[in-house]
Every structure is written in structure tokens, then in C-alpha cells.
Design a protein around this motif. Structure first.
Motif, PDB file in Angstrom:
ATOM      1  N   LEU A  72       0.816  -1.212   0.000  1.00  0.00           N
ATOM      2  CA  LEU A  72       0.000   0.000   0.000  1.00  0.00           C
ATOM      3  C   LEU A  72       0.851   1.264   0.000  1.00  0.00           C
ATOM      4  O   LEU A  72       0.459   2.281   0.584  1.00  0.00           O
ATOM      5  CB  LEU A  72      -0.938   0.012   1.220  1.00  0.00           C
ATOM      6  CG  LEU A  72      -1.949  -1.128   1.286  1.00  0.00           C
ATOM      7  CD1 LEU A  72      -2.745  -1.059   2.585  1.00  0.00           C
ATOM      8  CD2 LEU A  72      -2.887  -1.099   0.085  1.00  0.00           C
ATOM      9  N   ASP A  73       2.013   1.224  -0.651  1.00  0.00           N
ATOM     10  CA  ASP A  73       2.827   2.422  -0.816  1.00  0.00           C
ATOM     11  C   ASP A  73       2.389   3.111  -2.111  1.00  0.00           C
ATOM     12  O   ASP A  73       2.897   2.825  -3.194  1.00  0.00           O
ATOM     13  CB  ASP A  73       4.316   2.047  -0.874  1.00  0.00           C
ATOM     14  CG  ASP A  73       5.210   3.286  -0.938  1.00  0.00           C
ATOM     15  OD1 ASP A  73       4.719   4.383  -0.599  1.00  0.00           O
ATOM     16  OD2 ASP A  73       6.378   3.158  -1.342  1.00  0.00           O
ATOM     17  N   TRP A  79      -4.047   7.153  -3.995  1.00  0.00           N
ATOM     18  CA  TRP A  79      -4.849   7.116  -2.768  1.00  0.00           C
ATOM     19  C   TRP A  79      -6.216   7.756  -3.007  1.00  0.00           C
ATOM     20  O   TRP A  79      -7.228   7.298  -2.468  1.00  0.00           O
ATOM     21  CB  TRP A  79      -4.125   7.843  -1.634  1.00  0.00           C
ATOM     22  CG  TRP A  79      -3.113   7.019  -0.896  1.00  0.00           C
ATOM     23  CD1 TRP A  79      -1.771   7.198  -0.857  1.00  0.00           C
ATOM     24  CD2 TRP A  79      -3.381   5.872  -0.086  1.00  0.00           C
ATOM     25  NE1 TRP A  79      -1.176   6.235  -0.080  1.00  0.00           N
ATOM     26  CE2 TRP A  79      -2.136   5.404   0.416  1.00  0.00           C
ATOM     27  CE3 TRP A  79      -4.543   5.177   0.266  1.00  0.00           C
ATOM     28  CZ2 TRP A  79      -2.031   4.295   1.233  1.00  0.00           C
ATOM     29  CZ3 TRP A  79      -4.432   4.072   1.093  1.00  0.00           C
ATOM     30  CH2 TRP A  79      -3.196   3.638   1.568  1.00  0.00           C
ATOM     31  N   ALA A  80      -6.242   8.822  -3.824  1.00  0.00           N
ATOM     32  CA  ALA A  80      -7.507   9.497  -4.109  1.00  0.00           C
ATOM     33  C   ALA A  80      -8.415   8.633  -4.962  1.00  0.00           C
ATOM     34  O   ALA A  80      -9.631   8.538  -4.704  1.00  0.00           O
ATOM     35  CB  ALA A  80      -7.249  10.836  -4.799  1.00  0.00           C
ATOM     36  N   SER A  81      -7.848   7.989  -6.010  1.00  0.00           N
ATOM     37  CA  SER A  81      -8.678   7.226  -6.949  1.00  0.00           C
ATOM     38  C   SER A  81      -9.001   5.823  -6.451  1.00  0.00           C
ATOM     39  O   SER A  81     -10.112   5.321  -6.661  1.00  0.00           O
ATOM     40  CB  SER A  81      -7.985   7.139  -8.314  1.00  0.00           C
ATOM     41  OG  SER A  81      -6.745   6.470  -8.208  1.00  0.00           O
ATOM     42  N   ASP A  82      -8.044   5.158  -5.794  1.00  0.00           N
ATOM     43  CA  ASP A  82      -8.263   3.786  -5.330  1.00  0.00           C
ATOM     44  C   ASP A  82      -8.751   3.711  -3.899  1.00  0.00           C
ATOM     45  O   ASP A  82      -9.355   2.708  -3.507  1.00  0.00           O
ATOM     46  CB  ASP A  82      -6.966   2.981  -5.437  1.00  0.00           C
ATOM     47  CG  ASP A  82      -6.542   2.759  -6.874  1.00  0.00           C
ATOM     48  OD1 ASP A  82      -7.226   3.287  -7.765  1.00  0.00           O
ATOM     49  OD2 ASP A  82      -5.530   2.079  -7.107  1.00  0.00           O
ATOM     50  N   GLY A  83      -8.457   4.752  -3.106  1.00  0.00           N
ATOM     51  CA  GLY A  83      -8.819   4.711  -1.696  1.00  0.00           C
ATOM     52  C   GLY A  83     -10.019   5.568  -1.348  1.00  0.00           C
ATOM     53  O   GLY A  83     -11.107   5.065  -1.059  1.00  0.00           O
ATOM     54  N   TRP A 234     -10.958  -3.604   1.994  1.00  0.00           N
ATOM     55  CA  TRP A 234     -10.447  -2.749   0.918  1.00  0.00           C
ATOM     56  C   TRP A 234      -9.003  -3.099   0.578  1.00  0.00           C
ATOM     57  O   TRP A 234      -8.639  -3.215  -0.601  1.00  0.00           O
ATOM     58  CB  TRP A 234     -10.541  -1.276   1.336  1.00  0.00           C
ATOM     59  CG  TRP A 234      -9.889  -0.362   0.350  1.00  0.00           C
ATOM     60  CD1 TRP A 234     -10.434   0.162  -0.780  1.00  0.00           C
ATOM     61  CD2 TRP A 234      -8.524   0.093   0.383  1.00  0.00           C
ATOM     62  NE1 TRP A 234      -9.508   0.918  -1.461  1.00  0.00           N
ATOM     63  CE2 TRP A 234      -8.326   0.894  -0.764  1.00  0.00           C
ATOM     64  CE3 TRP A 234      -7.463  -0.099   1.263  1.00  0.00           C
ATOM     65  CZ2 TRP A 234      -7.110   1.512  -1.051  1.00  0.00           C
ATOM     66  CZ3 TRP A 234      -6.235   0.503   0.984  1.00  0.00           C
ATOM     67  CH2 TRP A 234      -6.077   1.298  -0.162  1.00  0.00           C
ATOM     68  N   ALA A 235      -8.143  -3.273   1.590  1.00  0.00           N
ATOM     69  CA  ALA A 235      -6.729  -3.578   1.355  1.00  0.00           C
ATOM     70  C   ALA A 235      -6.568  -4.926   0.649  1.00  0.00           C
ATOM     71  O   ALA A 235      -5.752  -5.075  -0.269  1.00  0.00           O
ATOM     72  CB  ALA A 235      -5.963  -3.586   2.680  1.00  0.00           C
ATOM     73  N   LEU A 236      -7.351  -5.925   1.067  1.00  0.00           N
ATOM     74  CA  LEU A 236      -7.284  -7.241   0.421  1.00  0.00           C
ATOM     75  C   LEU A 236      -7.765  -7.161  -1.024  1.00  0.00           C
ATOM     76  O   LEU A 236      -7.173  -7.774  -1.921  1.00  0.00           O
ATOM     77  CB  LEU A 236      -8.120  -8.249   1.209  1.00  0.00           C
ATOM     78  CG  LEU A 236      -7.544  -8.681   2.564  1.00  0.00           C
ATOM     79  CD1 LEU A 236      -8.565  -9.459   3.363  1.00  0.00           C
ATOM     80  CD2 LEU A 236      -6.274  -9.525   2.362  1.00  0.00           C
ATOM     81  N   MET A 237      -8.836  -6.392  -1.257  1.00  0.00           N
ATOM     82  CA  MET A 237      -9.346  -6.249  -2.615  1.00  0.00           C
ATOM     83  C   MET A 237      -8.332  -5.547  -3.504  1.00  0.00           C
ATOM     84  O   MET A 237      -8.130  -5.931  -4.663  1.00  0.00           O
ATOM     85  CB  MET A 237     -10.655  -5.470  -2.595  1.00  0.00           C
ATOM     86  CG  MET A 237     -11.415  -5.478  -3.917  1.00  0.00           C
ATOM     87  SD  MET A 237     -12.104  -7.104  -4.327  1.00  0.00           S
ATOM     88  CE  MET A 237     -13.508  -7.170  -3.194  1.00  0.00           C
ATOM     89  N   TYR A 238      -7.664  -4.526  -2.967  1.00  0.00           N
ATOM     90  CA  TYR A 238      -6.645  -3.819  -3.742  1.00  0.00           C
ATOM     91  C   TYR A 238      -5.507  -4.761  -4.126  1.00  0.00           C
ATOM     92  O   TYR A 238      -5.052  -4.766  -5.277  1.00  0.00           O
ATOM     93  CB  TYR A 238      -6.101  -2.637  -2.934  1.00  0.00           C
ATOM     94  CG  TYR A 238      -4.978  -1.907  -3.634  1.00  0.00           C
ATOM     95  CD1 TYR A 238      -5.250  -0.940  -4.596  1.00  0.00           C
ATOM     96  CD2 TYR A 238      -3.648  -2.212  -3.341  1.00  0.00           C
ATOM     97  CE1 TYR A 238      -4.213  -0.291  -5.253  1.00  0.00           C
ATOM     98  CE2 TYR A 238      -2.608  -1.561  -3.996  1.00  0.00           C
ATOM     99  CZ  TYR A 238      -2.903  -0.600  -4.955  1.00  0.00           C
ATOM    100  OH  TYR A 238      -1.878   0.032  -5.614  1.00  0.00           O
ATOM    101  N   ASN A 239      -5.040  -5.570  -3.170  1.00  0.00           N
ATOM    102  CA  ASN A 239      -3.931  -6.475  -3.446  1.00  0.00           C
ATOM    103  C   ASN A 239      -4.334  -7.677  -4.288  1.00  0.00           C
ATOM    104  O   ASN A 239      -3.467  -8.374  -4.835  1.00  0.00           O
ATOM    105  CB  ASN A 239      -3.313  -6.962  -2.133  1.00  0.00           C
ATOM    106  CG  ASN A 239      -2.423  -5.914  -1.478  1.00  0.00           C
ATOM    107  OD1 ASN A 239      -1.297  -5.690  -1.903  1.00  0.00           O
ATOM    108  ND2 ASN A 239      -2.943  -5.244  -0.455  1.00  0.00           N
TER     109      ASN A 239
END
Length: 469
Positions: A72-73, A79-83, A234-239
Motif C-alpha cells: 500500500l505504498d 490514494w484518491a482514486s483507489d482509496g 479494501w486492502a485485500l481487494m486492492y492487493n
């Protein structure tokens, strides 16, 4: 003669139910303010990126921070578009669930028109993009960019300029935009998913299952439980490789939007609003006033110099987006609505005109937020991305201006209709529209009679005063 129930035709742009009007009014109020903040953020981004401070804009936008060990670096832009934008999609998920369960989309007859309009409003712009790039030799990667409608901007414009327009038009636009968002979400999930990490994806699904169990089975209501759980999902979905905003949609759709049945079998006993509606009411201002404007601030900062704009109109990818948003959306939404009304049992409300449908179709061409997001997903070349982002702004602006002109004319007409309904030129306390035509006096005669009545009243008051003295 009254038609049998199965032969009656569904009225297009009919008046929504009282509950739907209340939800719609609340959405319009928030989205109107949010649309203004979004516009301000977009203007600020354009100014920041096209002044001597442009270097600082790029520095801030590209600055990385986060937890590298968790993958998550990310840059501020990501961060704006994905978070942060996940909050917007969380609200979209609640809206979808509400419309499908208790809203207009729960009834096939009522859902057919906005759904057909939304499908055509997604397919036709994509075809326009493909046609332009096929003829110009451009890349086909951006076919999904002109498909989306920005709810905040579209409803904000309608709320500002359409104060006298029927509420059915607003309800139709909201339903259309929600169905359109569903299509955009599916496109992002299916076509813009990178190599899938099955372990992370499985963890995200397990987190969503736990979210559902806590909400529906154990009836846990504390935000301190769901916020940390939502961040983990959210973090798991991103990864996993699936776009992280899908996590927001999924959690929104897992919320209950119906009133719980009471002990005596009466719906809603002890519960005035559903959890979904309550949470939407709390989170929507955060989405409209913070999440979407922050995304716009770091997504809309493109060069708008004469040379850059000229290149935008020469590049087939950018030109395809402009044509798709401005012409494709109009043709798709208006044509789809007309075909549905022409070849099904749906009909246009007698008090409305197809000019109203044209205005809504033009508003659907405002594809700001999701179109910018899809642009970042579709193109990897920085120069092409910048030109396509500029095309999104140009296409959305053209659609908004034309929609404002047309709907303002329609708004003036509806205002005159309302004034005609309450006019009482003969001053008898009965609206002229409710009287036979031969009883309505000419304006000059009405003015003469009003002046005569005022003169007689003043003379009577003077005589009464003189008699008292």
C-alpha cells in the motif's frame, strides 16, 4: 374504459412515491452542494496545473506514502482514486441495493425504461468511440471512458436550473445514473482487473461474508467494528488485482435497506429507517463534499493551453471520448427511451414532452468522476492519459452547457404552466383554469374592475370615518 391490469401501460416519468420523493429530495440537496464543491475542485486543479505552480501540483500528486509491506505504498493520486473514491462507490452500492429492493428497479415494468436507456447510453458511446478510433487508427483501450454518467454533477445541474421541472424527471435521471453506475462498476470489475491474486481475493470475500454475518445475523451496529473491517476488506481487494473501489460497492450492497418486521408482524416496528438509509444519510455528505472533490483535485489537473487543446482534438482517442460523451450519450439515452416507449407498453406522461427526455439525455453526457477513473485504468501512456482527461472535461462541459440551455427553456415553460394554473384574473377566488372560458375576463377589463373596487372601498372607508366623527 379502464384497461385490464396486464394491458395498462407504464407511465414514463411518472410521479414517484412519497418515500422515493423524500429520498430523492435528500439526494438532490446533498448532490447539489457536492456538485458545486466538485466543480470548485476541478477548477482549482486546472488552475493549479496551468500556472507557474504546476510543478508543485505534480510533486504533490506523485508523492508516495503508505505501508510498503502491505503493498500500500501509493501516490497521492492513487490514494484518491483507489482509496478515498471507495466512499463514493460505497454510496453507489447502497443506492443500487435500495433501488433493486424497494425502489423503482424492483418492478420490471418501471425499471425497463431507465435500464434500457442506461444500457443504450453505455453501448452507443462505446460504439461511437470505436468508430472514431477505427477510422483514425487510434487505440481501442478507451472504449469504456464515455460510458459513465456523473451523478453528482448531473443532479447538481438539474437541481440548480430545474426548480420547476416535474419530480418524475429527477427520479428518472437518478435511476438512470444508478443503473449506469452499475454498468460502469461491472466494466471496471471485469475488464480492468489485472492478474488475480486468489489468496487476497479469497480473503476479501471472507471479509465480506463476515461483514454480512455481523450486520444481518448478529445485528452488530458499532461503527468501530465495521470501519476497521472495511479497511481490511479494501486492502485485500486492492492487493487481489480487482479495483479496490469494488470493495465499497460490495459493502454498500450488503447493508439492509428494508425495515425489520416487528414482533406483531408489522413492518418497521421499533425502526423508523433502515440501516442502509441511515448510513447513506450519514456518509453521503462525506462522499459528495470530500471524497469526490479530492479525487477531482488530483485527476482533473490537465494542460489546457491552446497547443494542448489542439492536440486533444487531433488525437483519435480524445476525439472519440468527446464524441462519445456529447453525441453518443444523447443518441443512446434518447434513442433507447424512445424505442422502449415505442415498442413496449411504456408511454410518455401526457404532461411532459420529448424535449424533457432530450434534456435528461444531454445531462447523461456529464461523465466526470467515473470517466476520469476509467481513463487512468485504460491508458498507461502519460501523454495519451492527459489528452483523454482533457477530452472528458470538454465532452462533459459541452453536454452540461447544452443541457442547461434546453432544460432552462423547459423550466420556464413549466413555470408559466404553474402560473396559468393559479391565475385568478377576475378576482373571484377561483382559478381561471377551473372556470368556463366565457367567464374569464380580458386583462384590461380585470384591471378596470380592480381599480373600481379599490375606489369604492376607499370611499366607503372615508364615509364610515366621517359618520364616526
Amino acid at each position: 374504459m379502464t384497461l385490464p391490469q396486464d394491458k395498462q401501460r407504464t407511465s414514463l416519468f411518472g410521479t414517484p412515491s412519497a418515500r422515493e420523493r423524500r429520498v430523492l429530495t435528500d439526494a438532490l440537496r446533498t448532490e447539489t452542494v457536492g456538485g458545486m464543491v466538485l466543480l470548485a475542485a476541478a477548477v482549482l486543479a486546472l488552475l493549479w496545473a496551468n500556472t507557474p505552480l504546476s510543478a508543485s501540483y505534480e510533486t504533490v500528486r506523485d508523492y508516495h506514502f503508505g505501508i510498503s509491506a502491505l503493498g500500500l505504498d501509493l501516490s497521492v493520486e492513487h490514494w484518491a482514486s483507489d482509496g478515498i473514491l471507495t466512499i463514493f462507490f460505497f454510496i453507489a452500492g447502497i443506492e443500487l441495493k435500495r433501488e433493486l429492493v424497494v425502489g423503482e428497479l424492483r418492478r420490471p415494468a418501471a425499471a425497463a425504461l431507465p435500464v434500457v436507456a442506461a444500457l443504450c447510453g453505455m453501448a452507443v458511446p462505446a460504439l461511437f468511440y470505436v468508430a472514431v478510433n477505427g477510422a483514425g487508427g487510434g487505440a481501442m483501450d478507451g472504449w469504456a471512458v464515455p460510458m459513465a454518467t456523473d451523478i453528482a454533477f448531473a443532479l447538481g445541474v438539474l437541481a440548480v436550473i430545474g426548480t420547476n421541472l416535474p419530480s418524475g424527471i429527477r427520479a428518472f435521471l437518478l435511476t438512470l445514473a444508478i443503473a449506469d453506475d452499475l454498468g460502469a462498476i461491472l466494466v471496471i470489475a471485469v475488464f480492468f482487473t489485472s492478474t488475480l491474486n486468489w489468496l487476497a481475493f479469497g480473503g476479501a470475500l471472507a471479509g465480506l461474508l463476515l461483514f454480512w454475518a455481523l450486520h444481518h445475523r448478529f445485528r452488530v451496529r458499532g461503527w468501530y467494528v465495521y470501519v476497521p473491517l472495511g479497511l481490511v476488506i479494501w486492502a485485500l481487494m486492492y492487493n487481489s488485482g480487482v479495483h479496490a473501489t469494488i470493495a465499497g460497492v460490495a459493502m454498500g450492497m450488503l447493508l439492509r435497506v428494508t425495515l425489520r418486521t416487528g414482533p406483531e408482524g408489522e413492518a418497521g416496528a421499533g425502526e423508523s429507517v433502515s440501516p442502509g438509509e441511515r448510513i447513506e444519510h450519514l456518509v453521503r455528505p462525506l462522499s459528495a463534499g470530500f471524497a469526490v472533490p479530492v479525487f477531482a483535485l488530483f485527476a482533473a489537473g490537465v494542460s489546457v493551453s491552446g497547443e494542448a487543446l489542439g492536440e486533444t482534438f487531433r488525437q483519435p482517442e480524445a476525439l472519440g471520448v468527446i464524441v462519445g460523451l456529447f453525441a453518443g450519450k444523447f443518441v443512446g439515452v434518447f434513442g433507447g427511451t424512445y424505442l422502449a416507449a415505442r415498442f413496449t407498453r411504456a408511454r410518455l406522461n401526457p404532461s411532459l414532452s420529448w424535449s424533457d427526455v432530450a434534456g435528461v439525455a444531454l445531462l447523461a453526457g456529464i461523465g466526470f468522476t467515473v470517466s476520469l477513473l476509467v481513463t487512468e485504468l485504460a491508458f498507461t501512456d502519460a501523454e495519451t492519459t492527459e489528452h483523454v482527461k482533457a477530452a472528458v472535461l470538454i465532452g462533459s462541459l459541452l453536454s452540461a452547457v447544452c443541457a442547461c440551455v434546453l432544460l432552462k427553456l423547459r423550466d420556464a415553460k413549466y413555470r408559466r404552466m404553474w402560473e396559468d394554473e393559479i391565475r385568478d384574473e377576475d378576482l373571484d377566488g377561483i382559478a381561471d383554469i377551473d372556470q368556463p372560458e366565457d367567464l374569464v375576463r380580458r386583462p384590461t377589463e380585470v384591471k378596470r374592475r380592480a381599480r373600481e373596487a379599490a375606489r369604492l372601498r376607499i370611499e366607503s372607508e372615508h364615509r364610515a370615518k366621517a359618520d364616526g366623527d
